[in-house]
Design a protein around this motif. Sequence first.
Motif, PDB file in Angstrom:
ATOM      1  N   LEU A   1       0.815  -1.214   0.000  1.00  0.00           N
ATOM      2  CA  LEU A   1       0.000   0.000   0.000  1.00  0.00           C
ATOM      3  C   LEU A   1       0.850   1.266   0.000  1.00  0.00           C
ATOM      4  CD1 LEU A   1      -2.955  -0.823   2.441  1.00  0.00           C
ATOM      5  CD2 LEU A   1      -3.091  -0.382  -0.018  1.00  0.00           C
ATOM      6  N   PHE A   2       2.020   1.205   0.626  1.00  0.00           N
ATOM      7  CA  PHE A   2       2.943   2.335   0.641  1.00  0.00           C
ATOM      8  C   PHE A   2       3.353   2.660  -0.799  1.00  0.00           C
ATOM      9  CE2 PHE A   2       7.626   3.423   0.958  1.00  0.00           C
ATOM     10  CZ  PHE A   2       7.431   4.738   1.326  1.00  0.00           C
ATOM     11  N   THR A   3       3.390   3.941  -1.160  1.00  0.00           N
ATOM     12  CA  THR A   3       3.656   4.324  -2.550  1.00  0.00           C
ATOM     13  C   THR A   3       5.098   4.088  -2.992  1.00  0.00           C
ATOM     14  OG1 THR A   3       4.065   6.611  -1.851  1.00  0.00           O
ATOM     15  CG2 THR A   3       1.841   6.075  -2.614  1.00  0.00           C
ATOM     16  N   GLY A   4       6.032   4.020  -2.043  1.00  0.00           N
ATOM     17  CA  GLY A   4       7.443   3.969  -2.402  1.00  0.00           C
ATOM     18  C   GLY A   4       7.832   2.800  -3.284  1.00  0.00           C
ATOM     19  N   GLY A   5       7.555   1.581  -2.827  1.00  0.00           N
ATOM     20  CA  GLY A   5       8.026   0.396  -3.532  1.00  0.00           C
ATOM     21  C   GLY A   5       7.584   0.340  -4.982  1.00  0.00           C
ATOM     22  N   LEU A   6       6.289   0.431  -5.221  1.00  0.00           N
ATOM     23  CA  LEU A   6       5.777   0.321  -6.588  1.00  0.00           C
ATOM     24  C   LEU A   6       6.079   1.558  -7.412  1.00  0.00           C
ATOM     25  CD1 LEU A   6       2.424  -1.557  -5.961  1.00  0.00           C
ATOM     26  CD2 LEU A   6       4.458  -2.420  -7.100  1.00  0.00           C
ATOM     27  N   GLY A   7       6.150   2.726  -6.772  1.00  0.00           N
ATOM     28  CA  GLY A   7       6.512   3.934  -7.502  1.00  0.00           C
ATOM     29  C   GLY A   7       7.909   3.817  -8.102  1.00  0.00           C
ATOM     30  N   PHE A   8       8.876   3.398  -7.298  1.00  0.00           N
ATOM     31  CA  PHE A   8      10.232   3.223  -7.794  1.00  0.00           C
ATOM     32  C   PHE A   8      10.316   2.078  -8.792  1.00  0.00           C
ATOM     33  CE2 PHE A   8      11.177   5.991  -4.292  1.00  0.00           C
ATOM     34  CZ  PHE A   8      12.309   6.679  -4.700  1.00  0.00           C
ATOM     35  N   HIS A   9       9.549   1.034  -8.537  1.00  0.00           N
ATOM     36  CA  HIS A   9       9.561  -0.124  -9.427  1.00  0.00           C
ATOM     37  C   HIS A   9       9.126   0.273 -10.841  1.00  0.00           C
ATOM     38  CE1 HIS A   9       9.240  -4.554 -10.185  1.00  0.00           C
ATOM     39  NE2 HIS A   9       8.446  -4.102 -11.148  1.00  0.00           N
ATOM     40  N   GLN A  10       7.992   0.990 -10.922  1.00  0.00           N
ATOM     41  CA  GLN A  10       7.471   1.313 -12.254  1.00  0.00           C
ATOM     42  C   GLN A  10       8.360   2.329 -12.967  1.00  0.00           C
ATOM     43  OE1 GLN A  10       3.746   2.160 -10.461  1.00  0.00           O
ATOM     44  NE2 GLN A  10       3.819   4.369 -10.810  1.00  0.00           N
ATOM     45  N   GLY A  11       9.002   3.230 -12.214  1.00  0.00           N
ATOM     46  CA  GLY A  11       9.902   4.190 -12.837  1.00  0.00           C
ATOM     47  C   GLY A  11      11.135   3.517 -13.424  1.00  0.00           C
ATOM     48  N   ALA A  12      11.757   2.636 -12.637  1.00  0.00           N
ATOM     49  CA  ALA A  12      12.957   1.942 -13.110  1.00  0.00           C
ATOM     50  C   ALA A  12      12.632   0.999 -14.261  1.00  0.00           C
ATOM     51  CB  ALA A  12      13.596   1.170 -11.953  1.00  0.00           C
ATOM     52  N   THR A  13      11.468   0.361 -14.189  1.00  0.00           N
ATOM     53  CA  THR A  13      11.048  -0.544 -15.260  1.00  0.00           C
ATOM     54  C   THR A  13      10.829   0.221 -16.562  1.00  0.00           C
ATOM     55  OG1 THR A  13       9.998  -2.061 -13.678  1.00  0.00           O
ATOM     56  CG2 THR A  13       9.291  -2.219 -15.982  1.00  0.00           C
ATOM     57  N   ALA A  14      10.142   1.370 -16.467  1.00  0.00           N
ATOM     58  CA  ALA A  14       9.881   2.175 -17.659  1.00  0.00           C
ATOM     59  C   ALA A  14      11.170   2.699 -18.278  1.00  0.00           C
ATOM     60  CB  ALA A  14       8.951   3.340 -17.314  1.00  0.00           C
ATOM     61  N   LEU A  15      12.176   2.955 -17.450  1.00  0.00           N
ATOM     62  CA  LEU A  15      13.462   3.420 -17.956  1.00  0.00           C
ATOM     63  C   LEU A  15      14.202   2.298 -18.678  1.00  0.00           C
ATOM     64  CD1 LEU A  15      15.606   5.630 -18.173  1.00  0.00           C
ATOM     65  CD2 LEU A  15      16.336   5.076 -15.840  1.00  0.00           C
ATOM     66  N   GLY A  16      13.860   1.052 -18.349  1.00  0.00           N
ATOM     67  CA  GLY A  16      14.496  -0.087 -19.005  1.00  0.00           C
ATOM     68  C   GLY A  16      15.523  -0.792 -18.148  1.00  0.00           C
ATOM     69  N   CYS A  17      15.559  -0.464 -16.848  1.00  0.00           N
ATOM     70  CA  CYS A  17      16.527  -1.074 -15.936  1.00  0.00           C
ATOM     71  C   CYS A  17      16.136  -2.504 -15.580  1.00  0.00           C
ATOM     72  CB  CYS A  17      16.628  -0.254 -14.652  1.00  0.00           C
ATOM     73  SG  CYS A  17      17.124   1.451 -14.890  1.00  0.00           S
ATOM     74  N   THR A  18      17.111  -3.251 -15.076  1.00  0.00           N
ATOM     75  CA  THR A  18      16.844  -4.538 -14.456  1.00  0.00           C
ATOM     76  C   THR A  18      16.506  -4.265 -12.993  1.00  0.00           C
ATOM     77  OG1 THR A  18      18.423  -5.650 -15.904  1.00  0.00           O
ATOM     78  CG2 THR A  18      17.795  -6.806 -13.865  1.00  0.00           C
ATOM     79  N   VAL A  19      15.295  -4.605 -12.567  1.00  0.00           N
ATOM     80  CA  VAL A  19      14.836  -4.259 -11.218  1.00  0.00           C
ATOM     81  C   VAL A  19      14.840  -5.492 -10.321  1.00  0.00           C
ATOM     82  CG1 VAL A  19      13.002  -3.200  -9.858  1.00  0.00           C
ATOM     83  CG2 VAL A  19      13.365  -2.472 -12.223  1.00  0.00           C
ATOM     84  N   VAL A  20      15.438  -5.342  -9.142  1.00  0.00           N
ATOM     85  CA  VAL A  20      15.437  -6.394  -8.121  1.00  0.00           C
ATOM     86  C   VAL A  20      14.535  -5.900  -6.986  1.00  0.00           C
ATOM     87  CG1 VAL A  20      16.836  -7.859  -6.623  1.00  0.00           C
ATOM     88  CG2 VAL A  20      17.823  -6.931  -8.746  1.00  0.00           C
TER      89      VAL A  20
END
Length: 435
Positions: free
Chosen positions: A137-156
Amino acid sequence: MPWNDKYECMPVKQIQQFQVEKLQETVQWVIKRVPFYKQKFKEAGVKATDIKGIEDVAKLPFTEKNDLRDNYPFGLCAVPLKEVVRIHASSGTTGKPITGPYTADDLAQWTECMVRNFYAAGVRPEHVVQNAYGHGLFTGGLGFHQGATALGCTVVPTSAGLTERQITLMQDFGAQVLCCTPSYALTIAERAEELKVDIKSLPLSIGIFGAEPWTVGMREEIEARMGIKAMEAYGLTELGGPGVGFDCEAQSGIHINEDHYLAEVVDPVTLEPVPLGEKGELIFTSLQRRAMPMIRYRTKDITRLYREKCVCGRTFVKMDKIFGRTDDMLIISGVNVFPSQIESLLLDIEEVTPQYRLVVRKKGYLDQLVVQVEGKPEVYEAGDRKKFEVEAKIMAHIRGHMGISVEANLVDPKFIARSEGKALRVVDERPKQFR
């Protein structure tokens, strides 16, 4: 180089004209769709057509956190739930949680802001990003996830916690970027030292930290201990999460995504706007959000706004790091005290670590501030005399800079609870009637 120079490098006059147009649209949107705002605007005698320039935002009424709680869960939502594709929320530790619904377009806008944050920090598509913000529910985790994914990074997506595993995965997967709260970054650094893992020898080179106020001194401590560039991510659940503001390679202020957020600073007592460059309470109006736009939301964060030519080329207005929060402010011996001020002074003391907490107690009719902080190993090894010397040094340093007397206690190693999310910095032990 900016990610989206069309907006990030737009001339200031064009940005402000864009903001006025979007502000008019947003005011019309909430008047039609949110009864709360329709009533607020009626009481204030304001119409969307009254907004002709940026300064006219001051005619609009404020929105406060209690307004969100009073309208929980979806009283401020401007679209039917069938158009909502995701809901985030705050922890609700001090009352009902703050809900954050998003349309598909809202998520796309949020993702764009997060990509800008990553790109400004030096992150590129070839990087491995270890995301140690809490997911859910906290915005941090998914917010960073979707940003890094959209940039094309490998996300862990490690999420927060299990610190030893964080370090192992950092070694095994070769992460170049770490995302978490600044206090958790220090927890990771400390545990790595205990495990004899040299973080500086790993590929890690960038940290993107936020979700809690942190000082320049804290940034420098993290950079020194981890051998990385520690970058800022600023945001609030009420505005859609992280991505509201970010710093660039210059680390000389936080750029605000002005095409999405209109920022202003007001006097926290009179609530009247203050000029650029003066310190006050930060206010935000969302300009493109559709599920739950915020009109003049009072963040309670104390900072200042200013415009200056930045080496990165961005023209967005800048804000200082958060000086403190009006609701975190303590009054000790008639002096306004913010935890960040104490943190900055503690980081001047070479014998202590950044692990601290402030305890407020009642001593007779007066409030007493006790600064509990952990010393470095060599202090304890030197015995009680050295410990007393360091405590006296802390008390004198704070008194000399702030004019208040505090009690300093060097507590045992690991006495201060380690944070996996937001650090608990203030413990109020006063009876409720005196708070």
